[in-house]
Design an enzyme around this catalytic site. Structure first.
Site, PDB file in Angstrom:
ATOM      1  N   LYS A 149     -21.854  52.998 -21.737  1.00  0.00           N
ATOM      2  CA  LYS A 149     -21.648  53.276 -20.318  1.00  0.00           C
ATOM      3  C   LYS A 149     -21.368  54.754 -20.124  1.00  0.00           C
ATOM      4  O   LYS A 149     -20.403  55.299 -20.672  1.00  0.00           O
ATOM      5  CB  LYS A 149     -20.499  52.453 -19.760  1.00  0.00           C
ATOM      6  CG  LYS A 149     -20.332  52.658 -18.242  1.00  0.00           C
ATOM      7  CD  LYS A 149     -19.751  51.451 -17.577  1.00  0.00           C
ATOM      8  CE  LYS A 149     -19.997  51.494 -16.088  1.00  0.00           C
ATOM      9  NZ  LYS A 149     -19.556  50.300 -15.406  1.00  0.00           N
ATOM     10  N   LEU A 172     -29.602  49.229 -18.793  1.00  0.00           N
ATOM     11  CA  LEU A 172     -29.275  47.814 -18.646  1.00  0.00           C
ATOM     12  C   LEU A 172     -28.781  47.485 -17.250  1.00  0.00           C
ATOM     13  O   LEU A 172     -28.936  46.366 -16.780  1.00  0.00           O
ATOM     14  CB  LEU A 172     -28.204  47.415 -19.668  1.00  0.00           C
ATOM     15  CG  LEU A 172     -28.590  47.508 -21.147  1.00  0.00           C
ATOM     16  CD1 LEU A 172     -27.390  47.183 -22.024  1.00  0.00           C
ATOM     17  CD2 LEU A 172     -29.740  46.569 -21.464  1.00  0.00           C
ATOM     18  N   GLY A 173     -28.183  48.460 -16.580  1.00  0.00           N
ATOM     19  CA  GLY A 173     -27.667  48.202 -15.234  1.00  0.00           C
ATOM     20  C   GLY A 173     -26.812  49.352 -14.762  1.00  0.00           C
ATOM     21  O   GLY A 173     -26.587  50.339 -15.470  1.00  0.00           O
ATOM     22  N   VAL A 187     -25.169  51.850 -17.425  1.00  0.00           N
ATOM     23  CA  VAL A 187     -25.073  51.268 -18.752  1.00  0.00           C
ATOM     24  C   VAL A 187     -26.444  51.309 -19.420  1.00  0.00           C
ATOM     25  O   VAL A 187     -27.455  50.936 -18.821  1.00  0.00           O
ATOM     26  CB  VAL A 187     -24.568  49.814 -18.685  1.00  0.00           C
ATOM     27  CG1 VAL A 187     -24.387  49.241 -20.089  1.00  0.00           C
ATOM     28  CG2 VAL A 187     -23.256  49.740 -17.920  1.00  0.00           C
ATOM     29  N   GLY A 191     -23.174  50.283 -12.280  1.00  0.00           N
ATOM     30  CA  GLY A 191     -21.959  49.801 -11.631  1.00  0.00           C
ATOM     31  C   GLY A 191     -21.352  50.904 -10.802  1.00  0.00           C
ATOM     32  O   GLY A 191     -21.915  51.994 -10.678  1.00  0.00           O
ATOM     33  N   GLY A 192     -20.183  50.601 -10.232  1.00  0.00           N
ATOM     34  CA  GLY A 192     -19.539  51.569  -9.355  1.00  0.00           C
ATOM     35  C   GLY A 192     -19.118  52.838 -10.066  1.00  0.00           C
ATOM     36  O   GLY A 192     -18.940  53.871  -9.443  1.00  0.00           O
ATOM     37  N   PHE A 193     -18.944  52.772 -11.401  1.00  0.00           N
ATOM     38  CA  PHE A 193     -18.445  53.929 -12.125  1.00  0.00           C
ATOM     39  C   PHE A 193     -19.494  54.588 -13.001  1.00  0.00           C
ATOM     40  O   PHE A 193     -19.212  55.617 -13.607  1.00  0.00           O
ATOM     41  CB  PHE A 193     -17.246  53.531 -12.989  1.00  0.00           C
ATOM     42  CG  PHE A 193     -16.014  53.259 -12.189  1.00  0.00           C
ATOM     43  CD1 PHE A 193     -15.256  54.289 -11.676  1.00  0.00           C
ATOM     44  CD2 PHE A 193     -15.624  51.953 -11.928  1.00  0.00           C
ATOM     45  CE1 PHE A 193     -14.121  54.036 -10.932  1.00  0.00           C
ATOM     46  CE2 PHE A 193     -14.489  51.691 -11.185  1.00  0.00           C
ATOM     47  CZ  PHE A 193     -13.740  52.737 -10.685  1.00  0.00           C
ATOM     48  N   GLY A 194     -20.681  54.041 -13.116  1.00  0.00           N
ATOM     49  CA  GLY A 194     -21.656  54.694 -13.960  1.00  0.00           C
ATOM     50  C   GLY A 194     -22.821  53.798 -14.289  1.00  0.00           C
ATOM     51  O   GLY A 194     -23.032  52.748 -13.688  1.00  0.00           O
ATOM     52  N   ASP A 228     -10.342  43.130 -10.579  1.00  0.00           N
ATOM     53  CA  ASP A 228     -11.731  42.895 -10.135  1.00  0.00           C
ATOM     54  C   ASP A 228     -12.356  41.743 -10.918  1.00  0.00           C
ATOM     55  O   ASP A 228     -13.462  41.854 -11.449  1.00  0.00           O
ATOM     56  CB  ASP A 228     -12.560  44.164 -10.304  1.00  0.00           C
ATOM     57  CG  ASP A 228     -13.827  44.155  -9.436  1.00  0.00           C
ATOM     58  OD1 ASP A 228     -13.877  43.359  -8.469  1.00  0.00           O
ATOM     59  OD2 ASP A 228     -14.755  44.929  -9.715  1.00  0.00           O
TER      60      ASP A 228
END
Length: 816
Positions: free
Chosen positions: A527, A505-506, A513, A508-511, A623
């Site tokens: 995630k 799905l996408g 999804v 991010g900075g941490f992993g 954030d």
């Protein structure tokens, strides 16, 4: 009627075909209402109730025909009214109700007053062409799949080409894009935008970076661009036309132009056979993802940055597929920022700076030193690279795409990449001439003591490992027996739920999804935290804290996995994605009206109030931005992504922490690194203005004087012209201008430079509920503070002892 094309009406009952002799369907025809029926049989591998077919259906030499009708999903429990092709791989080209599918027994009606009206089985209107002040006489589906409503003179009243399904990645032959519209690639990474000044291809990083552009002469203001057999053409207000991108493969067959997930813009025949690449960028290295993240492109080939001083910091993601990019050997962690360094990568440049014809991207800072630039990157957790020009321009990058090798030494600018440094063992001292005369007894004693020291260290290491495993087991056992905890999954279970992490799905900075489905059919977002093998107690402690936290306006944590080095989080699925996609699009079909925006604003405020004041421990998010506000199927707002959050004891009024967050949303007090929950209030004020104005706070595509929304806000407050800031792309927002302006005053209160003058989020909610009024004595000098000398600010603050306690760093992160 004299029509050149003969249209075929198909009403699918056991796939029977009825041919109309008149060639197109009028509102006076015997059949002007169609019902979505249960799929019967298999028509070219597609389940559809076909209403109209283009004239080419009766001419096999012409090519594939276009159809329109009800096109259903894989399970056929919902359908869209759409235009589509039926071939080996059926393709939906346009959809009227992609966000509002209908069920079996839904009806489509054609009448002269409203045109086409789509009603669900319960009678509710799912979509209509909403024709007013004009009378519809007929409907026609053209050979290039344009669905048209015509008046009695055969003039076009409405056409699907003017109402594309947003977001879309495709232009059909004859279709237009007007300023404010854009193509968005599948997955959303790339966009092709049009303004009155030119055409721009962006990779949608933060901020977006341009990798291709077309700028006509200043005398030519673009009215619209159109794709046809000649290529992509722009038209001016005087109807002059100029070819932007030529298509050498002209054909009588229908063609499409598609913005691809790799950033290329390709032309296809109607059978999706590629015939051309419109951008015609000769240097493949100019494409942002040609070599993946951190990959270096040279002459179309890919490699990873080599070892530096004998240490390898980068590794290929897949050895035999260097085009997939590289990863850091040790992933970056905000919680280990003290061990981060910046590496200068020699003879390298970055794609936005490669082509001098592309409009220059705006630097974060100007007229600063190299040291200040690199320190700003080191102090910002989101910064992954710094690019510094000898003229004093500094660019901070929150994402790294492909790098570009240059054959000559670059003296104009330097590229630095942030890596996690591993302190190496102290090298053994070199034997000196003095050591040759040492007594043998001293050598023997030294060797014995050295051996004992080594044995002692080994024993200590084994003891600590054993003790750690016991502690982890105790803590995991504790979590399994805490009431109200989310479900604990095994890694194998989550592999099954996500079909082996198949549908991304996408990121991010941490992993990353992934979409998943629980046994009961519930969709979830899973995630997978990347690079968190070092995480110990903090992960489980925060799962316990946030996992037992429940509020309607927070994304719900359904479960987690903490198994060996695997760290995964399972969240409720948000079908409408993040807020940014609904407020920054300029197309009226994607924009939210005032009622929805007001509802979302209040719900964000309630979610933050809960985090700040109603949890057992105060949670400061750190954030808040539109990307981290998710919307469910009813557009209820949910605060997500706790990847940078801090847990605060109730007795703590302020805390010291390293700089983190997203540029453009960070409060001024980050310069001192002493923060309270009021940094969230400031970020909320920014998001509030973005929702009301329909634009980003920091928009590099705007003229310099309009780039910063807060600068415009201050100017318009002074000139009493706040109505000028209301989203001009939404008529409904303009109609409610007075209410919108009143809410801007709340934003001004939240954006006070002095955090002690900002309201609490509970106070903001009371203002929205009409219980209290906005503070009148406000400072309207809003600032967008640079991240300069942030390291010094932290050091100075730590010297002054005023009960600032370090917080437990969070590793939880909702879907991004």
């Amino acid at each position: 009627m004299g029509w050149a094309c003969c249209t075929v009406l198909l009403y699918l009952v056991l796939f029977s075909v009825i041919v109309l002799a008149n060639g197109y369907l009028t509102v006076n025809s015997s059949t002007t209402s169609w019902t979505n029926r249960e799929p019967v049989g298999d028509l070219l591998k597609a389940d559809a109730t076909i209403i109209l077919a283009s004239r080419s259906f009766g001419d096999p030499d012409y090519g594939h025909a276009c159809f329109c009708g009800f096109f259903c999903n894989q399970t056929c429990n919902s359908s869209r009214f759409a235009t589509f092709l039926l071939n080996d791989d059926p393709q939906v080209l346009w959809s009227a109700n992609s966000k509002n599918p209908v069920s079996i027994s839904a009806t489509l009606k054609l009448n002269s007053e409203r045109g086409l009206v789509l009603q669900d089985a319960d009678g509710t209107v799912a979509w209509s062409t909403n024709i007013s002040n004009k009378s519809v006489a007929a409907i026609n589906l053209t050979d290039n799949c344009n669905l048209m409503l015509l008046d009695e003179n055969n003039a076009t009243i409405w056409q699907s080409f003017d109402h594309p399904s947003w977001p879309t990645d495709t232009l059909f032959s004859g279709q237009k894009l007007v300023p404010g519209q854009q193509l968005t690639s599948e997955g959303g990474l790339f966009s092709l935008s049009i303004t009155t000044r030119g055409l721009f291809a962006y990779i949608n990083s933060n901020p977006p970076l341009c990798y291709w552009s077309y700028l006509p002469s200043l005398a030519n203001i673009i009215s619209y661009v159109q794709f046809d057999s000649s290529g992509l053409i722009y038209f001016t207000g005087t109807n002059s036309s100029f070819v932007i991108l030529s298509n050498p493969t002209t054909s009588s067959f229908m063609q499409y132009m598609r913005l691809e997930p790799d950033g290329h813009t390709r032309v296809y025949h109607q059978d999706w056979q590629e015939v051309d690449d419109l951008f015609q960028i000769t240097d493949l290295c100019a494409y942002p993802t040609v070599c993946g993240s951190y990959g270096i492109c040279i002459n179309g080939g890919c490699s990873c940055p080599g070892p530096i001083n004998g240490t390898s910091y980068f590794q290929p993601i897949k050895d035999r597929r260097l085009d997939l990019g590289c990863s850091l050997v040790i992933p970056l962690s905000c919680d280990a920022s003290k061990n981060q360094i910046l590496l200068e990568i020699q003879n390298i440049t970055y794609f936005p700076l490669l082509d001098t014809s592309i409009p220059e991207i705006n630097p974060y800072y100007q007229n600063i030193s190299l040291r200040t630039c690199t320190e700003a990157c080191l102090e910002n957790c989101s910064c992954k690279a710094a690019i510094y020009y000898s003229s004093g321009r500094c660019y901070l990058q929150s994402e790294i795409f492909s790098l570009n090798a240059i054959t000559i030494e670059n003296t104009n600018h330097k590229v630095y990449i942030k890596v996690q440094n591993v302190p190496s063992a102290v090298p053994p001292q070199q034997l000196t001439n003095h050591g040759k005369n040492k007594h043998p007894l001293g050598i023997i004693m030294g060797s014995s003591l050295g051996s004992l020291l080594v044995l002692f260290l080994i024993g200590l290491f084994v003891f600590r490992i054993w003790n750690k495993e016991d502690a982890d087991e105790d803590e995991e056992y504790h979590l399994d027996h805490v009431p109200g905890m989310p479900t604990r999954y095994s890694y194998d279970e989550l592999q099954t739920i996500t079909e082996n992490f198949n549908k991304k799905l996408g990121e991010g900075g941490f992993g990353t999804v992934f979409e998943g489905t629980l046994i009961n059919g519930t969709k979830v977002a899973v995630k997978r935290l990347d690079g968190f093998s070092q995480i110990k107690k903090s992960f489980l402690a925060e799962v316990e804290t946030i996992g037992s936290t429940h509020h309607f306006n927070l994304v719900r944590l359904i479960g987690f996995c903490a198994e060996k080095f695997h760290r995964l989080l399972v969240y409720e699925y948000m079908p409408n994605g993040s807020l940014d996609r609904w407020i920054f699009h300029k197309n009226s079909e994607m924009l939210l009206d005032w009622k929805h925006r007001k509802k979302i604003i209040i719900e964000i405020a309630r979610g933050l109030t809960y985090l700040h004041e109603e949890c057992r421990q105060k949670i400061v998010h750190l954030d808040i931005k539109p990307h981290n506000i998710l919307l469910d199927e009813n557009f209820n707002a949910k605060v997500s992504d706790f990847g940078l959050s801090k847990l605060v004891d109730r007795e703590q009024s302020q805390v010291v922490t390293t700089m983190r967050g997203t540029p453009g949303y960070m409060a001024p007090e980050w310069l001192s690194s002493v923060i309270t929950e009021k940094v969230d209030v400031y970020s909320f004020g920014i998001v509030l203005m973005e929702i009301l104005c329909g634009r980003r706070n920091l928009d590099h595509s705007q003229p310099e004087e309009a780039m910063h929304l807060l600068d415009l806000f201050k100017k318009n407050i002074e000139e009493d012209q706040l109505l000028d800031l209301v989203d001009k792309n939404s008529e409904d927002m303009q109609l409610h201008g007075e209410e919108v302006v009143n809410m801007m005053r709340v934003a001004a209160w939240c954006l006070q430079n002095d955090f002690t003058k900002r309201p609490s989020m509970s106070m903001v909610v009371k203002v929205f509920e009409g219980v209290v009024n906005v503070e009148s004595n406000l400072d309207h000098f809003f600032s967008n503070p640079p991240l300069l000398n942030a390291r010094a600010g932290v050091d100075n603050q730590e010297v002054h002892a005023f009960a600032a306690t370090p917080l437990l760093p969070s590793v939880l992160s909702g879907p991004r």
